[in-house]
Every structure is written in C-alpha cells, then in structure tokens.
Design a protein around this motif. Structure first.
Motif, PDB file in Angstrom:
ATOM      1  N   ALA A  91     -14.412   1.924   8.774  1.00  0.00           N
ATOM      2  CA  ALA A  91     -15.384   1.280   7.885  1.00  0.00           C
ATOM      3  C   ALA A  91     -14.933   1.374   6.430  1.00  0.00           C
ATOM      4  O   ALA A  91     -15.053   0.399   5.663  1.00  0.00           O
ATOM      5  N   LEU A  92     -14.398   2.522   6.034  1.00  0.00           N
ATOM      6  CA  LEU A  92     -13.907   2.671   4.670  1.00  0.00           C
ATOM      7  C   LEU A  92     -12.722   1.742   4.413  1.00  0.00           C
ATOM      8  O   LEU A  92     -12.655   1.064   3.383  1.00  0.00           O
ATOM      9  N   ALA A  93     -11.783   1.713   5.362  1.00  0.00           N
ATOM     10  CA  ALA A  93     -10.605   0.872   5.187  1.00  0.00           C
ATOM     11  C   ALA A  93     -10.993  -0.599   5.079  1.00  0.00           C
ATOM     12  O   ALA A  93     -10.452  -1.334   4.239  1.00  0.00           O
ATOM     13  N   ASP A  94     -11.911  -1.029   5.909  1.00  0.00           N
ATOM     14  CA  ASP A  94     -12.333  -2.431   5.869  1.00  0.00           C
ATOM     15  C   ASP A  94     -12.975  -2.782   4.526  1.00  0.00           C
ATOM     16  O   ASP A  94     -12.771  -3.870   3.982  1.00  0.00           O
ATOM     17  N   MET A 125     -19.519  10.749  -0.369  1.00  0.00           N
ATOM     18  CA  MET A 125     -19.600   9.625   0.578  1.00  0.00           C
ATOM     19  C   MET A 125     -18.827   9.848   1.868  1.00  0.00           C
ATOM     20  O   MET A 125     -19.131   9.221   2.875  1.00  0.00           O
ATOM     21  N   CYS A 126     -17.797  10.709   1.854  1.00  0.00           N
ATOM     22  CA  CYS A 126     -16.984  10.865   3.059  1.00  0.00           C
ATOM     23  C   CYS A 126     -16.247  12.192   3.030  1.00  0.00           C
ATOM     24  O   CYS A 126     -16.067  12.796   1.971  1.00  0.00           O
ATOM     25  N   LEU A 140     -11.293  10.400   4.776  1.00  0.00           N
ATOM     26  CA  LEU A 140     -10.723   9.678   3.632  1.00  0.00           C
ATOM     27  C   LEU A 140      -9.241   9.394   3.835  1.00  0.00           C
ATOM     28  O   LEU A 140      -8.787   8.250   3.686  1.00  0.00           O
ATOM     29  N   TRP A 141      -8.466  10.417   4.191  1.00  0.00           N
ATOM     30  CA  TRP A 141      -7.033  10.211   4.355  1.00  0.00           C
ATOM     31  C   TRP A 141      -6.726   9.389   5.598  1.00  0.00           C
ATOM     32  O   TRP A 141      -5.731   8.666   5.632  1.00  0.00           O
ATOM     33  N   ASN A 142      -7.575   9.470   6.613  1.00  0.00           N
ATOM     34  CA  ASN A 142      -7.420   8.557   7.743  1.00  0.00           C
ATOM     35  C   ASN A 142      -7.577   7.103   7.290  1.00  0.00           C
ATOM     36  O   ASN A 142      -6.851   6.214   7.735  1.00  0.00           O
ATOM     37  N   ALA A 143      -8.553   6.863   6.410  1.00  0.00           N
ATOM     38  CA  ALA A 143      -8.757   5.512   5.888  1.00  0.00           C
ATOM     39  C   ALA A 143      -7.514   5.036   5.137  1.00  0.00           C
ATOM     40  O   ALA A 143      -7.072   3.889   5.292  1.00  0.00           O
ATOM     41  N   PHE A 144      -6.937   5.913   4.311  1.00  0.00           N
ATOM     42  CA  PHE A 144      -5.730   5.538   3.583  1.00  0.00           C
ATOM     43  C   PHE A 144      -4.582   5.220   4.554  1.00  0.00           C
ATOM     44  O   PHE A 144      -3.813   4.285   4.333  1.00  0.00           O
TER      45      PHE A 144
END
Length: 360
Positions: free
Chosen positions: A277-280, A310-311, A316-320
C-alpha cells in the motif's frame, strides 16, 4: 491554530503507537541487501523519547542496516554560551551515542556513523570556526549541516518544534555561508516544502561547488491550503524537481512521505499500512526522483521516528524495496547505501569508524 487531531503530538508530528504498528507485520524482503539509513533523529521527550535503544530496536527488525546517519533536530543544545555555539551540544550528544554503538556491545549496526549538525550559515565569518568546532567535537563523524529552513505562511503547515523565521534560504548571507561550507568539503541538507523549491534551485545555481541534499523528496504538501489538491501539488512539485535534477550538485533523499504534512492519512486507519500500500501510494514521487536524478543521486531514508507515526521500520524498508524492484544490482546498491556513503564521505571515515558493506 490549535491542534485538534488527537493523533498529533509535538510539532504536529504523528504520535507513535507501538501496539498499533504491531497489527501489521510481514516478512522482510531481500534481507541480505546492505542498507545505510542516511536520515534519522534522536531525542529525549519523556514517553516519546527516541534514543539508541529505540533506534536499534527498529534497525534490528530484520533489514540489514549496516550504518545510520543522524540529522539535526535541535536536541540537547547547550543551555548557555554564545547562541551560535549552542548547537554544539547536539553534536556532542550524538557523538556519545555513536561511540556507544561503535563499541560493538549493542550489535553490528554502526548507529550515527555520520552526523549532520547545525551551523547557522547566516553568521558570516563565524561559520568556519563553528564548522571546525563541530568537526572536533564529532571525532571524525561530522558529515554536513542542516539549517531550519522549512517554512510556509499558513499556521497549519509546520514540522518544527521551534518555528524558523521566514526567508533563510533566500537570505544573501545564507548563500555566502553555503560557499564557506563547500570550502570545507561538506554537503548541505535542505528540508523545505515544495513551495520553497525555487529558492533551492537558486541556491544550487549560485553555489555550484556545494552538494545540496534535498530531504524528503522536496516536501510536497497536503495539509492546510493544500488539502484535496494532490494533483495540482504533484504537477508543481514535479516541475520544480525536474529543474533541480538538471543541476548536477543536487541529490535527493527518498522518504519523508509518512509525515503529517504530506496529507496521507494511513495513521487514521484501523490497521497500519503494508508495504504494498505504501509503495503504490508513493510510487509517483519516488519514480519521478529516480528517473530524473538517477540512482547515483538518490538515497532511501527512514526519517524515523517522525515517519514511524504511519508505519513500522520493517514495513517502510519493504516498501522501498518494492519500489526499487525493477532496478539492477548497481542501482540498488546506490539507492540503499552507495549514494549515502559517497555523498556523506563514509568511505573516508577513520578505520575505527568505518562501515563495512562487504561484511556478511
């Protein structure tokens, strides 16, 4: 304007709720990818304190965080003495934290291997002596400075505990101090909102010998006068970031999008966001930066504990990593460690302080 959101705390920062963050857990992606986190803070604020134990709990949550860089946040200033020297207290405080981490007794991560401190660039001839004093206090770890520059006339737009005066970026004395900073071979971190990016463009053109690190993807705003104007803000932000990308002395940090000022509302949801969701949500901003600046002038950052509202750190690093999934090996190295190592000179640290990215 009074703060009415119960989830906001100091400086309109989102309150960190550990129990809420634990509601979303996921496996760590690419756990063997070495990371240098080039942007986090430390502070002592009672129940909201974020010191070495809290930092290491986050960096130890599964990703391979080899080192971190502390960035100025106005903590532990000296209580007395000349005003321009009081920020030395912050550098001294963080140097102590870094020494504790370097002892090896707290795990393999080299916390605060680099320190971005505060020297007021508008103080003229005093800048050089102040930079020397910070370097001496940091024991080889002093890697650059950041001033308080994020400002907007709306009282609803703030991210600082102490509101800065308007105008430091366009003050002629600031550019003069920036030239002195460049003479010391140190970069300048700039935290500003997207409305201030023209001032950063002008500064980068005026002092081409200075490396400028634009924090938090250039600060696209989504609160106050910018609520429900995401498309309009994005278009303006993108135009200005492309102008910055054309200047070879500018680098950008990819992160900070979980701050309250961005207008994203993940913190108000029943469950924290997952990395997809963060990445999108962040993809348009991150991809614009990587495509325009190139991986060699971009670095992912946590901005913890500010973004922790927020996370979680692991998510967070998974999103990156999801956002960088299409990058080649060399590009990933740059985004997650190489750019930060080069820009902040971590390769040039004394052997006792060095960061080994080749270690298993």
């Amino acid at each position: 304007m009074a703060v009415t959101d119960p989830l906001l705390g100091h400086g309109r920062q989102i309150i960190v709720r550990e129990e809420w963050l634990r509601l979303t857990e996921e496996p760590v992606l690419e756990p063997g990818l070495p990371i240098v986190d080039p942007h986090h803070h430390l502070w002592q604020r009672g129940a909201d304190s974020y010191l070495l134990p809290e930092l290491l709990a986050d960096t130890g949550s599964g990703h391979d965080i080899r080192a971190t860089i502390f960035v100025q946040c106005g903590e532990m200033y000296r209580a007395a003495g000349p005003v321009e020297e009081r920020s030395l207290g912050e550098t001294e405080f963080v140097t102590g934290v870094a020494a504790a981490s370097a002892s090896g007794r707290h795990g393999p991560t080299r916390a605060c291997a680099g320190i971005i401190g505060m020297v007021d660039l508008t103080v003229g001839d005093k800048v050089d002596a102040l930079l020397d004093a910070h370097r001496a206090a940091a024991g080889g770890r002093f890697r650059g400075i950041r001033n308080r520059t994020a400002w907007h006339p709306s009282p609803e737009v703030t991210t600082n505990l102490v509101a800065p005066p308007p105008g430091p970026l366009e003050n002629p004395a600031f550019a003069q101090g920036a030239r002195r900073l460049a003479g010391h071979g140190l970069p300048l971190d700039v935290w500003c909102y997207h409305t201030q990016l023209p001032h950063v463009i002008a500064l980068a053109r005026a002092v081409p010998e200075l490396t400028i690190v634009v924090d938090h993807v250039g600060g696209p705003l989504g609160i106050g006068p910018f609520v429900a104007k995401q498309a309009e803000v994005f278009a303006e932000w993108k135009q200005r970031m492309l102008a910055l990308a054309a200047l070879p002395n500018v680098v950008v940090k990819l992160g900070g999008l979980a701050m309250y000022v961005t207008g994203f509302d993940f913190h108000r949801r029943p469950q924290p966001p997952g990395s997809q969701a963060l990445a999108d949500t962040w993809r348009p901003y991150i991809e614009t930066c990587i495509e325009s600046f190139g991986a060699g002038r971009c670095m992912f950052e946590s901005n913890f504990p500010v973004d922790k509202g927020m996370c979680s750190y692991a998510v967070l690093w998974n999103a990156f990593k999801r956002l960088a999934a299409g990058a080649g090996a060399a590009e990933k190295t740059a985004l997650f460690s190489g750019t930060a190592m080069r820009v902040y000179g971590l390769e040039r640290l004394p052997a006792a302080l060095s960061v080994d990215l080749a270690a298993a």
